[in-house]
Design a protein around this motif. Structure first.
Motif, PDB file in Angstrom:
ATOM      1  N   ARG A 276       0.816  -1.214   0.000  1.00 31.89           N
ATOM      2  CA  ARG A 276       0.000   0.000   0.000  1.00 31.89           C
ATOM      3  C   ARG A 276       0.856   1.274   0.000  1.00 31.89           C
ATOM      4  NH1 ARG A 276      -3.657  -1.682   4.934  1.00 31.89           N
ATOM      5  NH2 ARG A 276      -1.620  -2.526   5.445  1.00 31.89           N
ATOM      6  N   CYS A 308      -5.153  -7.571   7.600  1.00 32.83           N
ATOM      7  CA  CYS A 308      -6.012  -6.770   8.486  1.00 32.83           C
ATOM      8  C   CYS A 308      -7.252  -7.515   8.947  1.00 32.83           C
ATOM      9  CB  CYS A 308      -6.482  -5.474   7.821  1.00 32.83           C
ATOM     10  SG  CYS A 308      -5.166  -4.439   7.293  1.00 32.83           S
ATOM     11  N   GLU A 311      -6.946  -7.513  13.214  1.00 35.28           N
ATOM     12  CA  GLU A 311      -6.840  -6.267  13.965  1.00 35.28           C
ATOM     13  C   GLU A 311      -8.185  -5.628  14.242  1.00 35.28           C
ATOM     14  OE1 GLU A 311      -4.926  -7.193  11.554  1.00 35.28           O
ATOM     15  OE2 GLU A 311      -2.897  -7.088  12.361  1.00 35.28           O
ATOM     16  N   CYS A 316      -6.084  -0.911  13.095  1.00 36.26           N
ATOM     17  CA  CYS A 316      -5.930  -0.727  11.659  1.00 36.26           C
ATOM     18  C   CYS A 316      -5.716   0.747  11.323  1.00 36.26           C
ATOM     19  CB  CYS A 316      -7.206  -1.178  10.960  1.00 36.26           C
ATOM     20  SG  CYS A 316      -6.981  -2.558   9.885  1.00 36.26           S
ATOM     21  N   CYS A 319      -2.260   1.857  12.536  1.00 38.75           N
ATOM     22  CA  CYS A 319      -1.248   1.193  11.715  1.00 38.75           C
ATOM     23  C   CYS A 319      -1.131   1.915  10.367  1.00 38.75           C
ATOM     24  CB  CYS A 319      -1.640  -0.272  11.504  1.00 38.75           C
ATOM     25  SG  CYS A 319      -0.679  -1.125  10.245  1.00 38.75           S
ATOM     26  N   LEU A 320      -2.282   2.214   9.789  1.00 38.82           N
ATOM     27  CA  LEU A 320      -2.263   2.890   8.493  1.00 38.82           C
ATOM     28  C   LEU A 320      -1.722   4.305   8.595  1.00 38.82           C
ATOM     29  CD1 LEU A 320      -5.390   2.005   6.393  1.00 38.82           C
ATOM     30  CD2 LEU A 320      -2.999   1.799   5.782  1.00 38.82           C
ATOM     31  N   ARG A 323       1.888   3.981   8.460  1.00 36.23           N
ATOM     32  CA  ARG A 323       2.338   3.574   7.137  1.00 36.23           C
ATOM     33  C   ARG A 323       2.282   4.732   6.147  1.00 36.23           C
ATOM     34  NH1 ARG A 323       2.305  -2.037   5.934  1.00 36.23           N
ATOM     35  NH2 ARG A 323       1.867  -3.281   7.779  1.00 36.23           N
TER      36      ARG A 323
HETATM   37 FE1  FES Z   1      -4.973  -2.858   9.176  1.00 39.71          FE
HETATM   38 FE2  FES Z   1      -2.341  -2.311   9.325  1.00 39.71          FE
HETATM   39  S1  FES Z   1      -3.489  -3.666  10.506  1.00 39.71           S
HETATM   40  S2  FES Z   1      -3.846  -1.324   8.198  1.00 39.71           S
END
Ligand code: FES
Ligand code: 5AD
Length: 345
Positions: A276, A308, A311, A316, A319-320, A323
């Motif tokens: 992603r 995902c 989670e 999530c 985490c995103l 990222r």
């Molecule tokens: Fe869902 Fe990383 S755990 S975006």
């Protein structure tokens, strides 16, 4: 080189073919795509809270894990209360778009769906409601729109007749799929189309046809991701789409559709740990974390090894956030309508 290729407003088939087939042009291509994305959307990344309503489906698409014939699938449906509680949690986490997605499940009649949509509309007037419920009649799309839906995602999957037949049983048709997309557009939805990259039998010519169809349709959103085989489907032994080709298609889409909303999809994140993030760097500007209740997450399994699913929504989300930041962008809490959108009348 890419610069030169993109000087003309519209790329010819030969140029597109060259871009699709030449790995050496990738770095330049991604760089250009990122430039275009920054010009139109800065470093903003929109988030959509995905709520997977049901994994019942009356269709039997050869690639899809929730196809009717898959007896291994453990089926579920969310109740209105469960859906509303996902929205509540999502709203607290900063989501301003809810995507209600599901298989083509007759349980969700217009009546039931309109009731759900209008309740969300009433509770969250500042949020966009996106539906992704497959093919329905024009009247049904109209009723859902009137009940408060703003957007509709319906991937065309492939714009080539023959290829469409390779991916779907006889009961489905590309003509019908396209008719749905045009109906949605005419009604006033912000429409999302898209396709899988590397699906069985897909040729470079097919990909070019996909791009040409999108040029005709001019959708607000374009969702693409690699095809990933699912173990309980007829395509279990087929080869999946690659990261490289998917990223290349994301970048080409960004150049051809400067203002489109293009997600870095979960499928992309599934085939590569940084899929992603790489998608964002190649021109994507949307991410769609999962808001579905934890106990059903694993059941909405369109393809193998979907990420995902273990989670919580909050996990999530954060985490995103990390990222996206690491990739050099930032998540924004806005509805994230397509540039130039004047509002629903
Ligand atoms: Fe869902 Fe990383 S755990 S975006
Ligand atoms: N691999 C990748 N994507 C898939 N989809 C369905 N099955 C698969 C698969 N095996 C995609 C389709 C559909 C979207 C919801 O998920 O493009 O439109």
């Amino acid at each position: 080189m890419v610069d030169k290729l993109f000087k003309e407003a519209d790329l010819g088939d030969e140029e597109l073919k060259r871009l699709i087939k030449t790995a050496e042009l990738d770095q330049e291509l991604f760089c250009r795509a990122d430039e275009v994305r920054r010009r139109n959307y800065g470093t903003d990344v929109y988030i959509r809270g995905l709520i997977e309503l049901t994994n019942y489906c009356k269709n039997d698409c050869y690639y899809c894990g929730i196809r009717r014939s898959n007896r291994q699938a453990d089926r579920y449906r969310l109740t209105k209360e469960q859906i509303l509680s996902c929205c509540e949690q999502g709203y607290r986490l900063g989501f301003r778009t809810f995507v209600l997605q599901g298989g083509e499940d007759g349980y969700y009649t217009d009546e039931r769906m309109c009731d759900i949509v209008s309740e969300i509309r009433c509770r969250y007037p500042d949020c966009a409601i996106t539906l992704s419920l497959g093919e329905r009649s024009r009247e049904s799309y109209q009723r859902l729109y009137d009940a408060g839906a703003d957007r509709y995602l319906l991937r065309h999957e492939t714009a080539d007749e023959e290829h469409y037949r390779r991916l779907h049983p006889e009961s489905m048709s590309l003509i019908e799929r396209k008719r749905c997309l045009w109906n949605l557009k005419e009604i006033g939805y912000q429409v999302g189309a898209g396709f899988m990259v590397g699906s069985p039998g897909q040729t470079t010519e097919n990909l070019i046809e996909d791009l040409r169809f999108l040029q005709e349709l001019r959708p607000a959103m374009i969702g693409i991701g690699p095809f990933i085989p699912h173990k309980d489907t007829p395509f279990r032994k087929e080869t999946g789409g690659t990261l490289e080709l998917t990223l290349r298609m994301v970048a080409i889409l960004r150049l051809m559709f400067p203002c489109a909303l293009i997600p870095a999809t979960t499928a992309l994140g599934t085939i590569h740990p940084q899929g992603r993030e790489l998608g964002l760097k190649a021109g994507a500007n949307v991410v769609m974390p999962n808001l579905s209740p934890e106990n059903v997450r694993k059941l909405y399994e369109l393809y193998d090894n979907k990420i995902c699913t273990g989670e919580e929504a909050a996990e999530c989300r954060s985490c995103l956030e990390n990222r996206v930041r690491t990739a050099g962008y930032q998540i924004v809490t806005a509805r994230g309508d397509v540039a130039g959108f004047a509002g629903k009348s």
